[in-house]
Design a protein around this motif. Structure first.
Motif, short mmCIF file in Angstrom:
data_model
loop_
_atom_site.label_atom_id
_atom_site.label_comp_id
_atom_site.label_asym_id
_atom_site.label_seq_id
_atom_site.Cartn_x
_atom_site.Cartn_y
_atom_site.Cartn_z
N GLU A 46 0.83 -1.21 0.00
CA GLU A 46 0.00 0.00 0.00
C GLU A 46 0.86 1.25 0.00
N LEU A 47 2.05 1.14 0.52
CA LEU A 47 2.93 2.31 0.59
C LEU A 47 3.36 2.79 -0.79
N LEU A 48 3.29 1.85 -1.78
CA LEU A 48 3.68 2.23 -3.14
C LEU A 48 2.49 2.65 -3.99
N GLY A 49 1.34 2.81 -3.35
CA GLY A 49 0.20 3.39 -4.04
C GLY A 49 -0.60 2.44 -4.92
N SER A 50 -0.54 1.16 -4.63
CA SER A 50 -1.31 0.21 -5.45
C SER A 50 -2.79 0.30 -5.10
N ILE A 51 -3.64 0.33 -6.12
CA ILE A 51 -5.08 0.38 -5.89
C ILE A 51 -5.74 -0.97 -6.16
N ASN A 52 -4.96 -1.92 -6.65
CA ASN A 52 -5.50 -3.24 -6.97
C ASN A 52 -4.70 -4.32 -6.25
N ASN A 53 -5.35 -5.47 -6.04
CA ASN A 53 -4.61 -6.62 -5.54
C ASN A 53 -3.60 -7.07 -6.59
N CYS A 54 -2.52 -7.64 -6.14
CA CYS A 54 -1.51 -8.16 -7.05
C CYS A 54 -1.79 -9.64 -7.27
N SER A 55 -2.04 -10.01 -8.52
CA SER A 55 -2.47 -11.38 -8.78
C SER A 55 -2.15 -11.80 -10.21
N ASN A 56 -2.38 -13.10 -10.44
CA ASN A 56 -2.22 -13.68 -11.77
C ASN A 56 -0.80 -13.50 -12.31
N ILE A 57 0.12 -14.11 -11.61
CA ILE A 57 1.53 -14.05 -11.99
C ILE A 57 2.04 -15.46 -12.23
N THR A 58 2.73 -15.65 -13.34
CA THR A 58 3.37 -16.92 -13.66
C THR A 58 4.88 -16.75 -13.61
N ILE A 59 5.54 -17.60 -12.83
CA ILE A 59 7.00 -17.60 -12.72
C ILE A 59 7.45 -19.00 -13.13
N SER A 60 8.02 -19.13 -14.31
CA SER A 60 8.30 -20.47 -14.83
C SER A 60 9.60 -20.55 -15.60
N ALA A 61 10.23 -21.70 -15.50
CA ALA A 61 11.42 -22.05 -16.30
C ALA A 61 12.55 -21.05 -16.16
N ASN A 62 12.68 -20.46 -14.98
CA ASN A 62 13.81 -19.58 -14.70
C ASN A 62 14.93 -20.36 -14.00
N THR A 63 16.15 -19.94 -14.23
CA THR A 63 17.29 -20.51 -13.51
C THR A 63 17.87 -19.42 -12.61
N ILE A 64 17.90 -19.71 -11.32
CA ILE A 64 18.39 -18.75 -10.32
C ILE A 64 19.56 -19.38 -9.58
N ASP A 65 20.69 -18.72 -9.64
CA ASP A 65 21.89 -19.18 -8.92
C ASP A 65 22.37 -17.99 -8.09
N ALA A 66 22.30 -18.11 -6.76
CA ALA A 66 22.58 -16.96 -5.89
C ALA A 66 23.51 -17.33 -4.75
N THR A 67 24.47 -16.46 -4.51
CA THR A 67 25.39 -16.61 -3.39
C THR A 67 25.35 -15.35 -2.55
N SER A 68 25.07 -15.51 -1.26
CA SER A 68 25.02 -14.36 -0.35
C SER A 68 24.90 -14.89 1.08
N SER A 69 24.96 -13.99 2.04
CA SER A 69 24.76 -14.42 3.42
C SER A 69 23.34 -14.94 3.63
N MET A 70 22.33 -14.19 3.12
CA MET A 70 20.93 -14.60 3.17
C MET A 70 20.37 -14.52 1.76
N VAL A 71 19.79 -15.64 1.28
CA VAL A 71 19.25 -15.70 -0.08
C VAL A 71 17.76 -16.00 -0.04
N TYR A 72 17.00 -15.27 -0.83
CA TYR A 72 15.60 -15.55 -1.11
C TYR A 72 15.51 -15.85 -2.61
N GLY A 73 15.34 -17.11 -2.98
CA GLY A 73 15.31 -17.48 -4.39
C GLY A 73 14.14 -16.83 -5.12
N ILE A 74 12.94 -17.15 -4.67
CA ILE A 74 11.70 -16.50 -5.12
C ILE A 74 10.94 -16.07 -3.89
#
Length: 200
Positions: free
Chosen positions: A64-92
């Protein structure tokens, strides 16, 4: 703070596909970031991240802080390759996002602690056919983490009233040096509406 592709504020019908993203940053790094967006497709991206403190492969969030007036929905996240190195990692990472398909992604992390896929206050997610390999050493090393999800280590994790989730046919390898890690974890979610399928 460095990031790759970004989409902000009530954006719709965007496609982020077929990109190669490589980022090396001192403190914080994010590969793909969608804020207050709907009807988006994120697919076939190759994301390679290195950061001393925090790394985020793909983030979709409602604020809400960024001014969204709609719910965030209908997102497809597919066939991505994520390789991450860090102290704390959030893949998706998903924050208050509804109607999401997360399929056939390859997520690999090297860290003190990692979440392969993590959701906060999410509804109606299908998490299928993902290959997740997370490696962690010691959560206590991580300091000054202001992410509302916090610090933790799990292949797939949903918290804070997340419900109507289908998690099936994922291949998860969760390694944590000190032990006590999770392949799949739910915390403060409506478990009676969670469907766990075989072959995880």
């Amino acid at each position: 703070m460095e990031g790759g592709a970004k989409s902000y504020g009530n954006s719709k019908f965007n496609k982020i596909c077929g990109n190669t993203i490589k980022i090396n940053s001192y403190n914080y790094v994010s590969g793909i970031y969608i804020s207050c967006g709907s009807d988006a497709i994120v697919s076939n991206n190759d994301i390679n991240l290195f950061s001393k403190n925090f790394a985020y492969g793909i983030v979709a969030e409602y604020s809400e802080l960024l001014g969204s007036i709609n719910n965030c929905s209908n997102i497809t996240i597919s066939a991505n390759t994520i390789d991450a190195t860090s102290s704390m990692v959030y893949g998706i990472e998903l924050f208050s996002i509804f109607n999401v398909n997360i399929a056939s992604n390859i997520i690999t992390t090297l860290s003190n602690a990692s979440y392969g896929i993590v959701g906060y206050g999410c509804y109606n997610h299908n998490v299928i056919w993902n290959d997740i390999s997370i490696n962690g050493s010691d959560i206590s090393i991580i300091t000054n983490n202001f992410d509302v999800i916090g610090t933790g280590h799990a292949g797939i994790c949903y918290i804070k009233n997340s419900n109507n989730l289908t998690i099936s046919n994922n291949n998860i390898l969760s390694y944590y040096v000190l032990g006590g890690d999770y392949a799949i974890r739910f915390d403060d979610s409506i478990l009676v509406k969670v469907l766990l399928m075989d072959l995880n």
